[in-house]
Structure formats: C-alpha cells, structure tokens
Write a protein that holds these residues in place. Structure first.
Motif, short mmCIF file in Angstrom:
data_model
loop_
_atom_site.label_atom_id
_atom_site.label_comp_id
_atom_site.label_asym_id
_atom_site.label_seq_id
_atom_site.Cartn_x
_atom_site.Cartn_y
_atom_site.Cartn_z
N THR A 161 0.77 -1.36 -0.02
CA THR A 161 -0.13 0.13 0.18
C THR A 161 0.87 1.20 -0.06
N ALA A 162 2.21 1.14 0.35
CA ALA A 162 2.96 2.61 0.54
C ALA A 162 3.28 2.54 -0.90
N PHE A 163 3.72 1.48 -1.67
CA PHE A 163 3.87 1.74 -3.18
C PHE A 163 2.85 2.11 -3.95
N ILE A 164 1.53 1.64 -3.47
CA ILE A 164 0.38 2.11 -4.27
C ILE A 164 0.15 3.63 -3.87
N MET A 165 0.34 4.04 -2.49
CA MET A 165 0.09 5.47 -2.08
C MET A 165 1.01 6.45 -2.93
N TRP A 166 2.21 6.03 -3.10
CA TRP A 166 3.27 6.88 -3.85
C TRP A 166 2.90 7.02 -5.20
N PHE A 167 2.16 5.95 -5.87
CA PHE A 167 2.12 5.93 -7.25
C PHE A 167 1.45 7.14 -7.87
N PRO A 168 0.57 7.83 -7.50
CA PRO A 168 -0.38 9.04 -8.10
C PRO A 168 0.60 9.99 -8.29
N VAL A 169 1.73 10.17 -7.46
CA VAL A 169 2.86 11.38 -7.18
C VAL A 169 3.78 11.03 -8.32
N PHE A 170 4.27 9.80 -8.25
CA PHE A 170 5.76 9.57 -9.11
C PHE A 170 5.06 8.34 -10.24
N CYS A 171 3.96 8.77 -10.61
CA CYS A 171 3.33 7.90 -11.83
C CYS A 171 4.18 7.85 -13.11
N LEU A 182 -0.52 20.74 -9.05
CA LEU A 182 -1.10 21.30 -7.97
C LEU A 182 -2.00 20.16 -7.07
N LYS A 183 -2.51 19.32 -7.67
CA LYS A 183 -3.24 18.34 -6.91
C LYS A 183 -2.24 17.35 -6.17
N LYS A 184 -1.19 17.06 -6.93
CA LYS A 184 -0.11 16.40 -6.31
C LYS A 184 0.37 16.83 -4.90
N MET A 185 0.42 18.27 -5.09
CA MET A 185 0.94 18.89 -4.09
C MET A 185 -0.33 18.82 -2.76
N ALA A 186 -1.40 18.88 -3.16
CA ALA A 186 -2.36 18.89 -2.10
C ALA A 186 -2.59 17.39 -1.70
N TYR A 187 -2.29 16.32 -2.54
CA TYR A 187 -2.40 14.94 -2.14
C TYR A 187 -1.00 14.87 -0.94
N ILE A 188 0.06 15.30 -1.19
CA ILE A 188 1.17 15.03 -0.27
C ILE A 188 0.79 15.81 1.14
N PHE A 189 0.38 16.92 0.86
CA PHE A 189 -0.26 17.83 2.12
C PHE A 189 -1.27 16.74 2.81
N ILE A 243 10.89 14.35 4.09
CA ILE A 243 10.35 13.70 2.83
C ILE A 243 9.35 14.23 2.11
N TYR A 244 8.22 14.52 2.82
CA TYR A 244 7.15 15.29 2.26
C TYR A 244 7.56 16.64 1.74
N GLY A 245 8.48 17.53 2.49
CA GLY A 245 8.79 18.86 1.86
C GLY A 245 9.79 18.64 0.79
N ALA A 246 10.58 17.61 0.79
CA ALA A 246 11.29 17.53 -0.47
C ALA A 246 10.69 17.17 -1.70
N THR A 247 9.58 16.23 -1.49
CA THR A 247 8.67 15.67 -2.45
C THR A 247 7.93 17.16 -2.90
N LEU A 248 7.51 18.00 -2.15
CA LEU A 248 6.55 19.02 -2.66
C LEU A 248 7.53 20.00 -3.40
N ALA A 249 8.91 19.93 -3.02
CA ALA A 249 9.83 21.00 -3.61
C ALA A 249 10.25 20.42 -5.18
N TYR A 250 10.26 18.91 -5.21
CA TYR A 250 10.51 18.38 -6.42
C TYR A 250 9.38 18.50 -7.48
N ILE A 251 8.16 18.53 -6.85
CA ILE A 251 6.86 18.60 -7.75
C ILE A 251 6.90 20.13 -8.35
N PHE A 252 6.93 21.02 -7.42
CA PHE A 252 6.97 22.23 -7.66
C PHE A 252 8.04 22.99 -8.73
#
Length: 285
Positions: A161-171, A182-189, A243-252
């Motif tokens: 489920t962790a792999f499934i959870m991250w899939f929408p972000v790093f699809c 924008l929705k990915k950043m909301a998803y991480i939040f 980790i979430y902050g780095a992911t948000l920065a990566y997406i932004f």
C-alpha cells in the motif's frame, strides 16, 4: 533481553540474496534491454542509481540490524525502519522504474483493473494511512510483534500500500497520471495530515503504550522505555516532514520548469539573424 542475536538474526542472508537477484535481473533484463518491449525508452543512469538505492535501503531497513533491534529492543529504531521502508524506498523504486515496464504489466486485464482501481488517489491515500494507523494501535502492534506470520503479512500489506500510495505522485505512465502538479501537492499535504495522529499519539503519551517495549534491557543505549517511545514518534514525524517537504519541492520545481519551457515555446526569443533582418527592413523603410 540482554544479548544481541547472532549473525543470521542481525543480517538476513535470505533477504540479501533476494535483493541481489532483483538487482541483477533489473540490470540484465531491463537496463540492458534483454526484455524486448515495443517502443521501450532507454533507462538513464540516474534512474538506475535511484532504483539500486531503493533496493539497498530496502535491505538496510528490513535485513540489517535495524530490523532486529527495532523488533526486540528500541521502538525508535522500529520507527526509523518504517520511515525507510514506507516513505523512502517506494519513491526511489518508482523513479527508477521505466514506463514501458509498468505498461507491459498492464497487458494483463485482471492486474490492470485492480491496479487502476487501487491507485485512484483517494483510495491510495486512505488505504495506506488507515493500515498504518491501525498498525500502531497498542493491542494490534503487541499482538503482531509476538506472532511472526501475521507480522510478515501485515508488513507486506503496508509495503504494497505504500507503493500504491506513492504511485499517483511518481506515476511513470502518462495515461494513468490522474493528478496535475497542484493536486499532487495537495495530495502530499493530505498524507501529512493523515499521518500526524499516529505520531502525536506516540510523542505525547505519558506512559508506555506498547507492552513489548516495556521493561526491556537495552545493552547499548541509555534511554528509558518512555524516552525511546517518544523519540520514535519524533523520528517518524521529523523524517516525514523532510521527505514530504522534499517531494513538494520536487513537484513544484518540475512544474515551474515545465511552465517556463511552455512560455519559451509560445514566446521564443528572436534570433540575432532575425533581428538583423528586421533592422535592415527598418533602414530600407
């Protein structure tokens, strides 16, 4: 418990062999193109490094002394293990997985249907966080830690489920990429919000909430069980924020670079030759 386990307890050789086989198969059959897939794009060096880093961290989290010490002695080590396995490893593996490899798995209709359903953002978001929160309920965790088979089954579900959870972000598949940046950043939040209650319960508890870590004699640490428990919650929360902050920065920044590229294509900078031609036309006029 006053003695640390032996070599096979601290370093899981079976898991090491599995990781080596996966790494070899990735390098031999995926990177070197032994698997023939139509329109398959090459795998970059950075993708390979990310994939192998994910495998190494998986073994460190599950097959190194971190696993044994976290299971028998230190709750804080157990939380570090979970952070590595569920918040870091899936990101690295997805970033190192080529789109054509996932697309080839989608040829199976049953797999495609199940995968498409469970990777829907809301389902993926709540499924992992619900299982993670349930796992940290004291009576659930105490039971699982005393029974190896249910523990292995639950950890496997958490990892999947962790792999499934991250899939929408790093699809890696454009056709399954349901979220814009924008929705990915909301998803991480949202992930951060849903993970907070479990961490808060552990950090602010004024007594030992897990019997398995009560009255444990740790031969190499000077932590009381309560301090160790609170440290575990702090480790999980701080690393989660990083980790979430780095992911948000990566997406932004990926979104920002794409926007700049689109603007440059719509409003290209005129070349020097065109400027000279325009100047000549103006002089003749």
């Amino acid at each position: 418990m006053s003695q640390i386990g032996g070599f096979f307890d601290l370093w899981n050789p079976v898991l090491l062999l599995i990781v080596v086989v996966i790494g070899y198969s990735y390098g031999r059959f995926v990177v070197k193109g032994m698997v023939r897939v139509a329109k398959s794009e090459p795998i970059s060096i950075s993708q390979q490094l990310l994939f192998y880093a994910g495998l190494i961290l998986f073994y460190i989290g599950q097959g190194s002394p971190i696993n044994y010490i976290g299971h028998h002695y230190l709750f804080s080590m157990h939380m570090l293990q979970q952070t590595i396995l569920y918040l870091i490893v899936p990101i690295l593996i997805w970033l190192g997985t080529p789109a054509w490899l996932v697309r080839s798995c989608m040829k199976n209709r049953v797999f495609r249907g199940l995968f498409s359903f469970f990777t829907r953002p809301l389902i993926a978001l709540f499924m992992f966080n619900m299982l993670f929160s349930i796992y940290h309920m004291p009576f659930i965790m105490d039971y699982l830690m005393k029974n190896d088979v249910p523990l292995l089954a639950y950890h496997t579900m958490l990892l999947v489920t962790a792999f499934i959870m991250w899939f929408p972000v790093f699809c890696p598949l454009p056709e399954l990429n349901r979220l814009n940046d924008l929705k990915k950043m909301a998803y991480i939040f949202g992930n951060g919000v849903l993970l907070t209650p479990a961490c808060a319960l552990i950090i602010f508890a004024d007594s030992i909430i897990y019997d398995m870590y009560n009255n444990v004699t740790v031969p190499f640490a000077h932590l009381s069980p309560l301090d160790d428990q609170q440290l575990g919650g702090v480790i999980m929360k701080i690393l989660q924020e990083i980790i979430y902050g780095a992911t948000l920065a990566y997406i932004f920044f990926r979104w920002y670079r794409r926007e700049r590229k689109d603007e440059d294509e719509l409003d290209p900078i005129p070349s020097q030759d065109s400027l000279n031609n325009q100047g000549g036309n103006w002089n003749r006029a």
